[in-house]
Design a protein around this motif. Structure first.
Motif, PDB file in Angstrom:
ATOM      1  N   MET A   1       0.854  -1.179   0.000  1.00  0.00           N
ATOM      2  CA  MET A   1       0.000   0.000   0.000  1.00  0.00           C
ATOM      3  C   MET A   1       0.899   1.241   0.000  1.00  0.00           C
ATOM      4  O   MET A   1       1.802   1.342   0.808  1.00  0.00           O
ATOM      5  N   ASN A   2       0.625   2.152  -0.889  1.00  0.00           N
ATOM      6  CA  ASN A   2       1.410   3.365  -1.056  1.00  0.00           C
ATOM      7  C   ASN A   2       0.977   4.429  -0.042  1.00  0.00           C
ATOM      8  O   ASN A   2      -0.161   4.899  -0.078  1.00  0.00           O
ATOM      9  N   ALA A   3       1.886   4.819   0.836  1.00  0.00           N
ATOM     10  CA  ALA A   3       1.568   5.783   1.893  1.00  0.00           C
ATOM     11  C   ALA A   3       1.137   7.137   1.323  1.00  0.00           C
ATOM     12  O   ALA A   3       0.212   7.766   1.852  1.00  0.00           O
ATOM     13  N   GLU A   4       1.772   7.581   0.260  1.00  0.00           N
ATOM     14  CA  GLU A   4       1.407   8.874  -0.335  1.00  0.00           C
ATOM     15  C   GLU A   4      -0.021   8.854  -0.867  1.00  0.00           C
ATOM     16  O   GLU A   4      -0.757   9.832  -0.708  1.00  0.00           O
ATOM     17  N   HIS A   5      -0.403   7.744  -1.475  1.00  0.00           N
ATOM     18  CA  HIS A   5      -1.761   7.607  -2.006  1.00  0.00           C
ATOM     19  C   HIS A   5      -2.782   7.587  -0.864  1.00  0.00           C
ATOM     20  O   HIS A   5      -3.816   8.258  -0.930  1.00  0.00           O
ATOM     21  N   VAL A   6      -2.485   6.830   0.181  1.00  0.00           N
ATOM     22  CA  VAL A   6      -3.374   6.768   1.352  1.00  0.00           C
ATOM     23  C   VAL A   6      -3.516   8.153   1.966  1.00  0.00           C
ATOM     24  O   VAL A   6      -4.629   8.602   2.270  1.00  0.00           O
ATOM     25  N   MET A   7      -2.398   8.847   2.133  1.00  0.00           N
ATOM     26  CA  MET A   7      -2.435  10.178   2.736  1.00  0.00           C
ATOM     27  C   MET A   7      -3.276  11.143   1.901  1.00  0.00           C
ATOM     28  O   MET A   7      -4.073  11.914   2.441  1.00  0.00           O
ATOM     29  N   ALA A   8      -3.117  11.095   0.597  1.00  0.00           N
ATOM     30  CA  ALA A   8      -3.888  11.982  -0.279  1.00  0.00           C
ATOM     31  C   ALA A   8      -5.382  11.685  -0.178  1.00  0.00           C
ATOM     32  O   ALA A   8      -6.206  12.615  -0.116  1.00  0.00           O
ATOM     33  N   GLU A   9      -5.749  10.413  -0.142  1.00  0.00           N
ATOM     34  CA  GLU A   9      -7.169  10.058  -0.035  1.00  0.00           C
ATOM     35  C   GLU A   9      -7.746  10.417   1.327  1.00  0.00           C
ATOM     36  O   GLU A   9      -8.869  10.929   1.415  1.00  0.00           O
ATOM     37  N   LEU A  10      -6.993  10.173   2.391  1.00  0.00           N
ATOM     38  CA  LEU A  10      -7.456  10.556   3.725  1.00  0.00           C
ATOM     39  C   LEU A  10      -7.603  12.071   3.837  1.00  0.00           C
ATOM     40  O   LEU A  10      -8.574  12.570   4.398  1.00  0.00           O
ATOM     41  N   ARG A  11      -6.648  12.791   3.286  1.00  0.00           N
ATOM     42  CA  ARG A  11      -6.707  14.261   3.318  1.00  0.00           C
ATOM     43  C   ARG A  11      -7.946  14.757   2.587  1.00  0.00           C
ATOM     44  O   ARG A  11      -8.685  15.612   3.083  1.00  0.00           O
ATOM     45  N   SER A  12      -8.185  14.221   1.412  1.00  0.00           N
ATOM     46  CA  SER A  12      -9.355  14.608   0.636  1.00  0.00           C
ATOM     47  C   SER A  12     -10.641  14.301   1.390  1.00  0.00           C
ATOM     48  O   SER A  12     -11.571  15.114   1.417  1.00  0.00           O
ATOM     49  N   PHE A  13     -10.711  13.139   2.023  1.00  0.00           N
ATOM     50  CA  PHE A  13     -11.890  12.756   2.802  1.00  0.00           C
ATOM     51  C   PHE A  13     -12.118  13.736   3.950  1.00  0.00           C
ATOM     52  O   PHE A  13     -13.230  14.228   4.144  1.00  0.00           O
ATOM     53  N   ILE A  14     -11.081  14.033   4.706  1.00  0.00           N
ATOM     54  CA  ILE A  14     -11.213  14.928   5.857  1.00  0.00           C
ATOM     55  C   ILE A  14     -11.610  16.331   5.405  1.00  0.00           C
ATOM     56  O   ILE A  14     -12.502  16.957   6.004  1.00  0.00           O
ATOM     57  N   VAL A  15     -10.993  16.829   4.358  1.00  0.00           N
ATOM     58  CA  VAL A  15     -11.322  18.168   3.860  1.00  0.00           C
ATOM     59  C   VAL A  15     -12.781  18.236   3.416  1.00  0.00           C
ATOM     60  O   VAL A  15     -13.507  19.164   3.767  1.00  0.00           O
ATOM     61  N   SER A  16     -13.231  17.238   2.675  1.00  0.00           N
ATOM     62  CA  SER A  16     -14.603  17.290   2.158  1.00  0.00           C
ATOM     63  C   SER A  16     -15.640  17.022   3.237  1.00  0.00           C
ATOM     64  O   SER A  16     -16.703  17.640   3.244  1.00  0.00           O
ATOM     65  N   GLU A  17     -15.339  16.119   4.163  1.00  0.00           N
ATOM     66  CA  GLU A  17     -16.330  15.730   5.168  1.00  0.00           C
ATOM     67  C   GLU A  17     -16.377  16.626   6.396  1.00  0.00           C
ATOM     68  O   GLU A  17     -17.447  16.831   6.964  1.00  0.00           O
ATOM     69  N   PHE A  18     -15.224  17.133   6.833  1.00  0.00           N
ATOM     70  CA  PHE A  18     -15.168  17.844   8.110  1.00  0.00           C
ATOM     71  C   PHE A  18     -14.765  19.307   8.012  1.00  0.00           C
ATOM     72  O   PHE A  18     -14.952  20.060   8.964  1.00  0.00           O
ATOM     73  N   LEU A  19     -14.193  19.704   6.871  1.00  0.00           N
ATOM     74  CA  LEU A  19     -13.717  21.081   6.742  1.00  0.00           C
ATOM     75  C   LEU A  19     -14.469  21.856   5.664  1.00  0.00           C
ATOM     76  O   LEU A  19     -14.010  22.902   5.223  1.00  0.00           O
ATOM     77  N   ASP A  20     -15.600  21.332   5.233  1.00  0.00           N
ATOM     78  CA  ASP A  20     -16.432  21.988   4.221  1.00  0.00           C
ATOM     79  C   ASP A  20     -15.644  22.377   2.979  1.00  0.00           C
ATOM     80  O   ASP A  20     -15.880  23.432   2.378  1.00  0.00           O
ATOM     81  N   GLY A  21     -14.667  21.540   2.621  1.00  0.00           N
ATOM     82  CA  GLY A  21     -13.885  21.788   1.419  1.00  0.00           C
ATOM     83  C   GLY A  21     -12.789  22.821   1.566  1.00  0.00           C
ATOM     84  O   GLY A  21     -12.068  23.102   0.620  1.00  0.00           O
ATOM     85  N   ARG A  22     -12.658  23.392   2.756  1.00  0.00           N
ATOM     86  CA  ARG A  22     -11.620  24.424   2.984  1.00  0.00           C
ATOM     87  C   ARG A  22     -10.311  23.756   3.395  1.00  0.00           C
ATOM     88  O   ARG A  22     -10.238  23.116   4.432  1.00  0.00           O
TER      89      ARG A  22
END
Length: 83
Positions: A1-22
């Motif tokens: 599993m590629n850590a950079e890919h996981v980090m990018a997907e987790l970051r995108s999830f957190i931004v969209s779900e908890f930070l209203d896209g900010r």
């Protein structure tokens, strides 16, 4: 599993779900718990995302502040548990 890919997907999830896209000020070292981005309610969503996306169940004994402190720490946890 590629850590950079996981980090990018987790970051995108957190931004969209908890930070209203900010994304302002949110990076891999942002203190998730300290800033209130992850709390008891949002943690359930993060764990469900990890389970559904990566097939990784995070055991209760791994739900420690150190493992949830930053995006880097959560990514490391997911990568470690997936191997």
């Amino acid at each position: 599993m590629n850590a950079e890919h996981v980090m990018a997907e987790l970051r995108s999830f957190i931004v969209s779900e908890f930070l209203d896209g900010r994304e302002d000020g949110f990076d891999t070292t942002t203190p998730l718990l300290e800033w209130g981005i992850v709390d008891s309610m949002t943690l359930v969503s993060v764990l469900a995302f990890i389970r559904d996306r990566y097939g990784v169940e995070v055991p209760d004994d791994e739900l420690t502040p150190d493992n949830l402190r930053t995006l880097e720490a959560v990514t490391a946890l997911v990568v470690r548990l997936s191997s």
